[in-house]
Structure formats: C-alpha cells, structure tokens
Design an enzyme around this catalytic site. Structure first.
Site, short mmCIF file in Angstrom:
data_model
loop_
_atom_site.label_atom_id
_atom_site.label_comp_id
_atom_site.label_asym_id
_atom_site.label_seq_id
_atom_site.Cartn_x
_atom_site.Cartn_y
_atom_site.Cartn_z
CG ASN A 23 -9.56 13.48 -0.49
OD1 ASN A 23 -10.14 13.53 0.71
ND2 ASN A 23 -9.57 12.37 -1.37
CE1 TYR A 55 0.46 7.70 -7.08
CE2 TYR A 55 -1.04 7.87 -8.95
CZ TYR A 55 -0.75 7.41 -7.83
OH TYR A 55 -1.86 6.59 -7.10
CG ASP A 72 -5.83 12.95 6.84
OD1 ASP A 72 -5.60 11.93 5.94
OD2 ASP A 72 -4.99 12.77 7.89
CG ASN A 126 -1.73 1.35 1.23
OD1 ASN A 126 -2.53 1.51 0.58
ND2 ASN A 126 -1.42 1.92 2.38
#
Length: 324
Positions: free
Chosen positions: A285, A249, A283, A95
């Site tokens: 966004n 990314y 939190d 993750n």
C-alpha cells in the site's frame, strides 16, 4: 523422525517471504524459536532467509521450505520435512492469502484490506452503497479513481480466493494437527481480517450457520461457500445478502474465522485464534497504513507466544479480543 529438543520450540509461518509473514518469522526467531519460513516462490523464500541471517544472525533459527497451500503435495512435503527435522510442531501461523482480484501471487496481499478494515465501522454506509475509489492510492496497484462497481470479480478469481484463504489454510492446518498434538503447548494463529466479521454478511442463513459453533461442521462451511459461489455465478450476490465489494475475500475470511472457532471447540488441547493485525504500512500500500510492519506482526507473534491455559477460539483485533 528427527530428534526434537524438548526445550526448543518449532514454528511454521506460511506466506512469509515479505510483509507481516516475514516480520512474524523475525519476531519468533528473536524469541529463540526455530522457524520454517515458507513461500510459494523458492527464489524469494531463500532470499528472505538469507536476508534474515545476514541482518540478524539467525543462522540456526530460520530455514526455508517451499509451500503452496493450494497444492496438497506441497503441503504434504512440508509436513514430512518438519516431521523428519523436528519431530513435532509447536506453532503454526497461517498467513498466506490473496485478495480475490489479483491472481498473481500469494504474498500477504490481505495487508491491503487491513487498511480498509480499520475504516469499516465509520464508512459502513459508504462501504455498502457508494463508490470506494477515494480509499485507493496508486500504491495498491489500482487506479486512484477506480470504481469498485466496475472492478470485475470473475468466478475463477473468487474460486481461487476461497481455495487459498480458506481451504489452503484449513488443509495446511489439518495436515499439521498430528505434529501439533505432540507439542506441550500447541498454537495456531490464523491471520485474518475484520472484513470477515459476520456483521458484513447480510445473508441470514449463511450468518446463522457460521455463527453456530456447537453445530458447525466443515461440511456446513462448504455448503455456505458453495451457495455463495452459485449466487455469484447467477449474479445474485446483492439480492441474496452477500457482500458485493471485496466479496470473495470477505466470505473467505468469514469461513476461516468460523473454522477457527470450530477447531478450538473440537481440539480443546490446541490453542487456536485468529487476528486482524490492523492497518499496516507495507510496500503493497506504499506505506499508507497506520502501523509499522513490526507493530502489525507483533499482534501475531503475541498470540503465537501465549502461555499455557490461554484463551482459544477467539478473534483478536490487534491485541484486543473482539466479537466474530
């Protein structure tokens, strides 16, 4: 080596002190799985474990171990810990990830991009050609009127993004494969993003290499990433057909998606998939996403708990199998 309980299942979740990672730990522990919650920051990691124990009573099911996926000695230390404590690993959830713009932390900052990924199809034209400033809120840590074209992505930022999102996940996975092979039901879940879909990479050579699972190797993925970094350094991203926004990314996630397919092809007894959990309220966004953290993590947990004989080598958008 620890005496593993034959019926007990054991999991590791990377980047798990908050957001989707933390919620994934909670979901797995709620299903009776013993989970190693990992985080780069020791203090935050221990705080997360204490919070879970206090709120949900997971006193025997969740333990903390420090992990920086970019540090081979940190990865080796975690593998040794799992080997001694459990004797095997049943579930690995990769993750941990960074955006490629923010070098401050390996929290689940890719959640921010899930908000964008949900919009990709409808705004592809805007995505490729126009200013994306309208997508931003102050909650992202960005000025609301920011222009992506003015947002610099340095060579160092891009390098760190690839090192974390692709190489970090890959090296963590490879270090754990011997322990996963001792499991009756070994599962790997790579938390990815629709931003890494190959349709967003116009470079035909790179796309064809990453899409050719039968002939793909880690060396070929390396070649694609080296070529990308060279073109970034030479200022040729647009000319050579690489993404120009969220660039490192997107390329890092495309590499991770292809590696997932490669690994599934190579290790037929492992069940390995990647998943985009969707646009999630966190939190990071300022809760501007569509889904709750519980909903986002549910897609990850569902893949981690698939039964024997389930599909492997797939990309899931939430709970639906999607094209790479």
């Amino acid at each position: 080596m620890g005496m593993a309980d034959a019926k007990q299942r054991y999991a590791v979740v990377t980047g798990a002190n908050k957001g989707i990672g933390l919620e994934t730990v909670k979901g797995l522990a709620s299903n009776g799985i013993k989970v190693v919650l990992t985080a780069r920051d020791v203090k935050r990691g221990y705080q997360a474990v204490e919070e879970l124990k206090r709120e949900f009573g997971f006193s025997d099911l969740v333990v903390f171990h420090q992990l920086d996926v970019t540090d081979p000695s940190s990865v080796a230390s975690l593998v040794e810990f799992v080997k001694i404590k459990f004797g095997r690993l049943d579930i690995l959830v990769n993750n941990a990830g960074i955006s490629g713009f923010n070098t401050d932390g390996m929290v689940s900052v890719h959640i921010f991009f899930y908000t964008l990924s949900v919009l990709f199809l409808s705004i592809l034209k805007s995505f490729l050609k126009n200013d994306l400033g309208f997508l931003f809120t102050p909650g992202f840590g960005c000025h609301p009127k920011i222009n992506w074209k003015e947002l610099p992505q340095t060579y160092e930022m891009a390098e760190k993004c690839l090192t974390t999102n692709y190489y970090g996940a890959k090296e963590t996975t490879e270090a754990f494969i011997p322990l996963l092979q001792l499991s009756n039901l070994p599962m790997i879940v790579n938390v990815s993003s629709e931003a890494g879909l190959l349709k967003y990479i116009s470079n035909e050579w790179a796309r064809s290499v990453l899409d050719d699972t039968e002939n793909l190797t880690e060396e070929l993925i390396d070649e694609v990433l080296k070529e990308y970094m060279k073109d970034l350094d030479d200022g040729l991203l647009e000319k050579k057909g690489w993404p120009t926004y969220l660039s490192a990314y997107m390329v890092s996630k495309a590499a991770m998606n292809s590696y997932t397919r490669l690994l599934a092809y190579r290790h037929q007894k492992l069940c390995i998939n990647c998943v985009c959990p969707g646009s999630v309220k966190t939190d990071i966004n300022r809760n501007t996403g569509i889904l709750s953290v519980e909903n986002g993590a549910a897609s990850v947990v569902r893949l981690a708990l698939l039964p024997n004989g389930s599909p492997s080598g797939h990309f899931f958008t939430r709970q639906e199998v999607s094209s790479f």
